[in-house]
Enzyme design. Structure first.
Site, PDB file in Angstrom:
ATOM      1  N   TYR A 153       3.537  -0.858   2.758  1.00 25.21           N
ATOM      2  CA  TYR A 153       4.375  -1.593   1.813  1.00 25.21           C
ATOM      3  C   TYR A 153       5.650  -2.154   2.457  1.00 25.21           C
ATOM      4  CZ  TYR A 153       1.719  -1.037  -2.477  1.00 25.21           C
ATOM      5  OH  TYR A 153       0.775  -1.145  -3.444  1.00 25.21           O
ATOM      6  N   ASN A 198      -0.093   1.862 -11.059  1.00 20.78           N
ATOM      7  CA  ASN A 198      -0.963   0.933 -11.791  1.00 20.78           C
ATOM      8  C   ASN A 198      -1.047   1.349 -13.258  1.00 20.78           C
ATOM      9  OD1 ASN A 198      -1.769  -0.793  -9.620  1.00 20.78           O
ATOM     10  ND2 ASN A 198      -3.186   0.769  -8.912  1.00 20.78           N
ATOM     11  N   HIS A 240      -1.326  -8.022  -5.857  1.00 23.42           N
ATOM     12  CA  HIS A 240      -0.249  -8.025  -6.863  1.00 23.42           C
ATOM     13  C   HIS A 240       0.584  -9.312  -6.798  1.00 23.42           C
ATOM     14  CE1 HIS A 240      -0.930  -3.773  -7.892  1.00 23.42           C
ATOM     15  NE2 HIS A 240      -1.092  -3.590  -6.597  1.00 23.42           N
TER      16      HIS A 240
END
EC number: 1.11.1.6
Length: 474
Positions: A334, A124, A52
């Site tokens: 993350y 997404n 990303h």
């Protein structure tokens, strides 16, 4: 006239000429403005996201129009609630310099600045993913990145992985379909993808999936249209989003949910936490619950878009996790990536900072510019009433788990029925695009790997395999 200063407010007398011993030099170490400028430039780029990396973003808000109090106590989902948000779109596989209009999955990450803290929904533009166990994630991403020997992207690596991991066939079919290259970020759907929990004020749990359906209509590009666009504009999606908002053509999405009672989980007939599968709408219908709008561009791309940090670990009371193996791993990976990429106090940056009250004992670390307000105690538990304490009323209901610890292979090996259902929904033109897109993506792929792919396509549908064979001139 506003006076130029350095980062600490010291006025700069001359910003054109460095300090030197005589006209011909050499330079002097005491020229702290020169040193500061050079040192800052060396650090102007933070490590790129491993996935990303190329993104665009804007601010907006979500308004809830349905009564969801029976399902969740989260304030963000109460009827009439308007929540400010920050939405970052992205390509997944490409680097920061990649073209916007490449065939790729698109990231759809939303940071909701709720009254109870930040809630991040990191999804997404597809409702599924390539894998269902994060154990495979680093290897999968390696196949999408550059070969360390040639430094080139490899179709062979991608198809080798996909054919050895047939759970990816559903997502591959979506990626290679006409929706594989959105015309813009405004003209695509978004999905939370994972299964999450809703918890109501009776401490009852429901399973939920989040959907955001574009109100601009779906628009996509063919390979040829994308190639022509990239030749003229590598930032086509960024340009489209920014200019639309500047024109006050604010993009909107309809907010929809699929909600399933905990006791009804067996209705699906498969693992509800499998990220490679959708919940059929006939079994779990979509509910219209609100609307989302983007209405403000960022002021500084680096500060707000590049330093934006999302994590599914950021949740609020009334929203929880699920046993989805991919989600469980992302809860760790993350925030760990953000600590590496931006620093341990990335949560204090304005774009990431909660707009609700924050009380924490995490008070140190590099670049911590927060106000210290904990009173006598800088630890917990403590005996002082002026220091923050835990609140057990926010505990979630029990999640019943059972089983022995083992590296379990998934029981469900139905890799073909959902891709078949998707293929059967396509019209002839969409199928033709699918076949041609797959054939194009197989350029340079070894014959043995192509044959493995064709065997999988045959199991989805003989028409699927035949169509790809013809596109490959086999």
């Amino acid at each position: 006239m506003r006076k130029l200063t350095n980062d600490f407010g010291n006025i700069v007398a001359d910003n054109q000429n460095s300090l030197s011993a005589g006209v011909k030099g050499p330079l002097l170490m005491q020229d702290y403005i020169l040193l500061e400028k050079l040192a800052h430039q060396n650090r102007e780029r933070i490590p790129e996201r491993t996935v990303h990396a190329k993104g665009s973003a804007a601010y907006g808000e979500m308004k809830i129009t349905a009564d969801l109090s029976a399902y969740t106590k989260a304030k963000v989902f109460q009827k009439g609630e308007v929540t400010p948000l920050f939405l970052r779109f992205s390509t997944v596989a490409g680097e920061a310099g990649a073209a916007d209009a490449e065939r790729d999955v698109r990231g759809f990450a939303i940071k909701f600045y709720t009254k109870e803290g930040n809630w991040d929904l990191v999804g997404n533009n597809t409702p599924t993913f390539f894998i269902r166990d994060a154990y495979k994630f680093p290897d999968f991403i390696h196949t999408q990145k550059r070969d360390p020997r040639t430094h080139l992207r490899s179709n062979n690596a991608a198809w080798d992985f996909w054919t050895l991991c047939p759970e990816s066939l559903h997502q591959v079919t979506i990626l290679m379909s006409d929706r594989g290259i959105p015309a813009s970020y405004r003209h695509m759907h978004g999905f939370g993808s994972h299964t999450y929990s809703f918890i109501n004020d009776k401490n009852e749990r429901f399973w939920v999936k989040f959907h955001f359906k574009t109100m601009q209509g779906i628009k996509n590009l063919t390979n040829e249209e994308a190639a022509n666009l990239i030749a003229k504009d590598r930032e086509s999606h960024q340009r489209d989003l920014y200019e639309a908002i500047e024109r006050k053509e604010f993009p909107k999405w309809k907010v929809q949910l699929q909600i399933l009672a905990e006791k009804d989980i067996e209705k699906l007939g498969f693992n509800p936490f499998d990220l490679t599968k959708i919940w059929p709408h006939k079994i779990v219908p979509l509910m219209d619950v609100g609307e989302m709008i983007l209405n403000k561009n960022v002021d500084n791309y680096f500060n707000e878009v590049e330093q934006a940090a999302f994590s599914p670990s950021n949740i609020v009371s009334g929203i929880g996790f699920s046993p989805d193996k991919m989600l469980q791993a992302r809860i760790f990976s993350y925030p760990d990536a953000q600590r590496y990429r931006i620093g341990t106090n990335y949560h204090l940056l304005p774009v990431n900072r909660a707009r609700s009250e924050v009380n924490t004992y995490n008070v140190a670390g590099a670049m911590n510019f927060d106000t210290y307000k904990n009173g006598k105690a800088y630890y917990e538990p403590n005996s002082y009433n002026d220091s923050p304490k835990e609140d057990k009323s926010y505990l979630e209901p029990d999640l019943i788990l059972e089983g022995n610890a083992q590296r379990y292979k998934p029981m469900d090996d139905d890799f073909y029925s959902q891709p078949r259902a998707l293929f059967d929904l396509m019209n002839e033109e969409q199928k033709k695009q699918l076949f041609n897109n797959i054939a194009s993506s197989m350029d340079g792929v070894e014959e043995a790997i192509i044959n493995k792919a064709l065997n999988h396509f045959e199991k989805i549908s003989p028409a699927y395999a035949d169509g790809v064979k013809k596109a490959l001139n086999k």
